[in-house]
Scaffold this active site. Sequence first.
Site, PDB file in Angstrom:
ATOM      1  N   ASP A   1       0.874  -1.168   0.000  1.00 29.72           N
ATOM      2  CA  ASP A   1       0.000   0.000   0.000  1.00 29.72           C
ATOM      3  C   ASP A   1       0.916   1.224   0.000  1.00 29.72           C
ATOM      4  OD1 ASP A   1      -2.067   1.776   0.038  1.00 29.72           O
ATOM      5  OD2 ASP A   1      -3.124   0.853   1.725  1.00 29.72           O
TER       6      ASP A   1
HETATM    7  C1  BGC Z   1      -5.002   3.357   0.077  1.00 30.15           C
HETATM    8  C2  BGC Z   1      -5.097   2.354  -1.063  1.00 30.15           C
HETATM    9  C3  BGC Z   1      -4.887   3.063  -2.365  1.00 30.15           C
HETATM   10  C4  BGC Z   1      -3.554   3.763  -2.341  1.00 30.15           C
HETATM   11  C5  BGC Z   1      -3.239   4.507  -3.618  1.00 30.15           C
HETATM   12  C6  BGC Z   1      -3.755   4.204   0.022  1.00 30.15           C
HETATM   13  O1  BGC Z   1      -3.832   5.246   0.909  1.00 30.15           O
HETATM   14  O2  BGC Z   1      -5.026   2.671   1.312  1.00 30.15           O
HETATM   15  O3  BGC Z   1      -6.332   1.708  -1.024  1.00 30.15           O
HETATM   16  O4  BGC Z   1      -4.981   2.142  -3.415  1.00 30.15           O
HETATM   17  O5  BGC Z   1      -3.547   4.707  -1.282  1.00 30.15           O
HETATM   18  O6  BGC Z   1      -4.063   5.607  -3.750  1.00 30.15           O
END
Ligand code: BGC
Length: 760
Positions: free
Chosen positions: A232
């Site tokens: 993530d």
């Molecule tokens: C989120 C993810 C997301 C990623 C990219 C993170 O803060 O938890 O779900 O895909 O950011 O935007």
Amino acid sequence: MQREKIQELVKSMTLEEKVGLCSGSDFWHTKAVERLGIPDIMVSDGPHGLRKQDDKADHLGVNDSIKAVCFPTGCGAATSFNRELITSMGEALGNQCQVEGVSVILGPAVNIKRSPLCGRNFEYYSEDPFLATEIATAHIKGVQSKNVGTSIKHFMANNQETRRMTVEAVMDERSMHEIYLAAFEGAVRNAKPWTIMTSYNRVNGEYVGENKELLTDIVRDKWGFDGFFVSDWGAVNNRVRALSAGLDLEMPASAGYRDKQIKKAVEDGIISEKVVDDACIRILDVAYRYLDSIDKNAVWDLDADHKLARAIAGECIVLLKNEDDILPLKKGSKVAFIGKYADVPRYQGGGSSHINSALITSAMKAVKDAGIENVVYAKGFDDKEDIVNEALELEAIKAAKDAEVAVIFAGLPDLFESEGFDREHMRMPDCQNHLIDEVLKVQPNTIVVLHNGSPVEMPWVNEVKGIVEAYLGGEAVGGATVDILYGEVNPSARLAETFPYQLEDNPSYLSGFGSGNTVNYSEGIFVGYRYYDKKNMPVMFPFGHGLSYTEFEYSNLVVDKNYTEGDTLKVSVDITNKGDRAGKEVVQLYVAPPKKEVIRPLKELKGFDKVFLNPGDTKTVTFTLDRRAFAYYEPRIKDWFVDSGEYEIIIAKSSENLVLAETVSVEGKASIPFVFSPNTVMSEIPNTPEAREIIKPLDNQDGMGGASSEDGSPASEAISKEMADAMERYTPLRAMITFSDGSISPELIDEIVEKLNALK
Ligand code: BGC
């Protein structure tokens, strides 16, 4: 590109190039290796729309992305209980990605809705891992059929936003497998997602992204995952440890720091270069799945996809209550649409999944477009802050009074529910509850339409005549709601989560989101209906609940009488539409295990199907169950285990509304190895002639030193036969030495133990 070619390509890369490939070049791209003609690839959020950002990228949805179509968010998608429909949504997303040059769309998000308060519940599917598995599988198959990858997320236990980047979820092994891993496992096995996103949090002491047992031993080796793991955004704690555990790609860019760290670790012999090579092979393998099949003819039709979004939303809206058949509304009757969300729908949540929607249909626009007359609008409340706006409220009360029916569009504003923070309570804004109460004083025919990602308390539940749960149903939710309200679409969605009366009833309530950096999942496997069921606790609306404008009758349940592990079990049931409207019914199949020593839920969802029936029609729905329908996760063998016994196959309309049931005799094939020791208790000794023979020397020793008799003496009153029997059942072999008359020696016990262990 074939695997061998990719391996050769990686061989020709320098160590600098390889370590570089293990993190992004910017927010959304991998690094290109121009020298070798390796292009970069772009990934973008998901899950329910394409959030492609070109400049000024960020992961919290602050900056604009391209115009796109916002489909129902996860909480809505799951309520459709419709695999084909969700696949069609995936196909549309895949197409959009092909047109936009996006190789992987980040989603679906399958974390279990452990608490109604999780800020990201709107993105998540369900409290039930089987339903989440099936919907995720449908989504992934749809997207990937267009040669675009998915990234199932957030692996694992990202069930809260509070301290999401550091919190440690503490859970037992069984809950981990049965509840928190199961949807990932099912989707990996069924749909082979190209990538998996590791979550921010820790589980049982370790960052998930650094946990080799989870990433490599379980997901790759056991489940057969053949794509790459991506972190993530900003989740990596220790890059070298993460890489060794199996976390291939770190996102976003790491300003070169990680490249240096990995390179040094290789040079210092902390990790072998092969670890880096393997990560690169996996990253390039996925990249070329996309690069080799770019579809230059793909088209993205915003209008057509908006229509699709409306059709999908129509199947995601749950009719929770319909007293006196208040719904569907008659076209032309005097209706007041009250509440800001009738005009400005609340259709998606805040954060990284936020879509820059091309078209938004509000309920007010939809009634106008459909030529439905006599609908007036009153805003009723504002949602920027939770205070009663008297002027707006008075106007709404008047509109309600002058109408035949009032429909109040209420729900949770961004202020209450979003990525990044959890809700503090399960209530709706006070100003909205106040408005509903005031409207009810003047208009008994009141219907509430709800927009929220997760359950809310409904103090007015018994007073209103209709409740329509529209969730955060995507950009076309207003149109879909009107379709439901006026009966253009017959409601067919079912709750993917239980609505308790109050937050305190929820099983996670006591441990909540934890103390400090640790949250203890003390409710174990008893999440959602598994808990309410077992506690026999009344809930406001049970899992699987949802009404229709027609009536379905169930008959002729046919179940194979015997099942042996390894085979499949056939179940069929007939469904008849007894009403006068066409409609779809969700047929739910639960399996109830026998009552044995291992604690299990009373029943669990193991199958569902959605069928369309014209009035008077009957269709046979068939299910094919495999061993997993009967199995639980047994930590003693670190695997799923089918316990032999009589199981019930239940066909139901919800977890509370059980319609038909049959018993099946199940024979498991595996056994749990048992090692006898002097601490083995008497009840654990098998009741077989061979074992009975071995323990014969213990006969006439009751384990209580002869304290009990049934002669009415004071001694027998102190220790009843029941007590003595129970004590004996749980008396370890070694205690027989103390409680015997001296005839049982430690050597005899050792001999018995040895003989028992020699039994097959
Ligand atoms: C989120 C993810 C997301 C990623 C990219 C993170 O803060 O938890 O779900 O895909 O950011 O935007």
